[in-house]
Design a protein around this motif. Sequence first.
Motif, PDB file in Angstrom:
ATOM      1  N   TYR A  61       0.879  -1.268  -0.097  1.00 26.56           N
ATOM      2  CA  TYR A  61       0.033   0.159   0.006  1.00 26.56           C
ATOM      3  C   TYR A  61       0.842   1.131  -0.037  1.00 26.56           C
ATOM      4  O   TYR A  61       1.946   1.226   0.648  1.00 26.56           O
ATOM      5  CB  TYR A  61      -1.008   0.155   1.159  1.00 26.56           C
ATOM      6  N   GLN A  85       0.739   5.183   1.064  1.00 22.08           N
ATOM      7  CA  GLN A  85       0.121   6.304   2.014  1.00 22.08           C
ATOM      8  C   GLN A  85       0.786   7.477   1.612  1.00 22.08           C
ATOM      9  O   GLN A  85       1.961   7.803   2.066  1.00 22.08           O
ATOM     10  CB  GLN A  85       0.042   5.812   3.238  1.00 22.08           C
ATOM     11  N   LYS A 100      -2.769  10.895   3.746  1.00 19.97           N
ATOM     12  CA  LYS A 100      -3.187   9.619   4.674  1.00 19.97           C
ATOM     13  C   LYS A 100      -4.000   8.645   3.839  1.00 19.97           C
ATOM     14  O   LYS A 100      -4.264   7.619   4.507  1.00 19.97           O
ATOM     15  CB  LYS A 100      -3.831   9.833   5.847  1.00 19.97           C
ATOM     16  N   PHE A 101      -4.118   8.760   2.638  1.00 16.54           N
ATOM     17  CA  PHE A 101      -5.050   7.911   1.898  1.00 16.54           C
ATOM     18  C   PHE A 101      -3.867   6.530   1.442  1.00 16.54           C
ATOM     19  O   PHE A 101      -2.883   6.654   0.966  1.00 16.54           O
ATOM     20  CB  PHE A 101      -5.479   8.360   0.404  1.00 16.54           C
ATOM     21  N   LEU A 102      -4.681   5.397   1.908  1.00 20.33           N
ATOM     22  CA  LEU A 102      -4.100   4.145   1.834  1.00 20.33           C
ATOM     23  C   LEU A 102      -4.302   3.457   0.584  1.00 20.33           C
ATOM     24  O   LEU A 102      -5.331   3.074   0.408  1.00 20.33           O
ATOM     25  CB  LEU A 102      -4.521   3.042   2.946  1.00 20.33           C
ATOM     26  N   ILE A 151      -4.280   0.798  -2.334  1.00 21.58           N
ATOM     27  CA  ILE A 151      -3.618  -0.737  -2.771  1.00 21.58           C
ATOM     28  C   ILE A 151      -2.877  -0.602  -4.031  1.00 21.58           C
ATOM     29  O   ILE A 151      -3.416   0.085  -5.101  1.00 21.58           O
ATOM     30  CB  ILE A 151      -4.730  -1.531  -2.610  1.00 21.58           C
ATOM     31  N   PHE A 156       3.496   0.944   2.765  1.00 18.56           N
ATOM     32  CA  PHE A 156       3.341  -0.304   3.879  1.00 18.56           C
ATOM     33  C   PHE A 156       2.957  -1.450   3.124  1.00 18.56           C
ATOM     34  O   PHE A 156       2.301  -1.735   2.136  1.00 18.56           O
ATOM     35  CB  PHE A 156       1.817   0.249   4.640  1.00 18.56           C
TER      36      PHE A 156
END
Lengths: 111, 113
Positions: free
Chosen positions: B35, B37, B41-43, B45, B90
């Motif tokens: 992921y 970010q 803060k948008f996660l 995929i 992440f």
Amino acid sequence: QQPVQSPQAVILREGEDAVINCSSSKALYSVHWYRQKHGEAPVFLMILLKGGEQKGHDKISASFNEKKQQSSLYLTASQLSYSGTYFCGTESPSNTGKLIFGQGTTLQVKP
Amino acid sequence: DTAVSQTPKYLVTQMGNDKSIKCEQNLGHDTMYWYKQDSKKFLKIMFSYNNKELIINETVPNRFSPKSPDKAHLNLHINSLELGDSAVYFCASRNIDRNTEAFFGQGTRLTVV
């Protein structure tokens, strides 16, 4: 398509309650909830798999309305430690395994 | 014992360079993710592997290439880095067959200068 969370931000006093909503335009197979504190990784709170299911974890609970394609996270008697950004993650029945997240809801709990 | 570990934690590099981020999980999970970010803060995929097979490949520049040598490892290689690649990446893992939660690594903060 990513789920939509509301509100975008919440400020609470200790002891107050909050609700965070998560809506999807697609049918849902599961809904996950995570909390992320600043500078840290998201941490799992709970997963809901069935329509109409409710789960609880201490003073944090959640519901999942499969028909409305919505989930809500309930935080009761908030504590300072509840501060952070909350994300819902969703999977659709046609694509389980593809866990996509909403834009996040920032929660700040003040003394 | 760290469940999902990423290296490095911080990465500062110049535009145009090639870099890799490594991820390992010791949970025995069948699925691993990357992921991105961003500052908002948008996660988002990027990729997912299930038992070493690519199952999710989102609209990501082909400068990004994942590689899964085995079920416990998922690496991310980025070619010709651009300023817009700066973000926190992440890695996560879970068992999709058992509908379980995702465990996230601590993140890699990539800064392209």
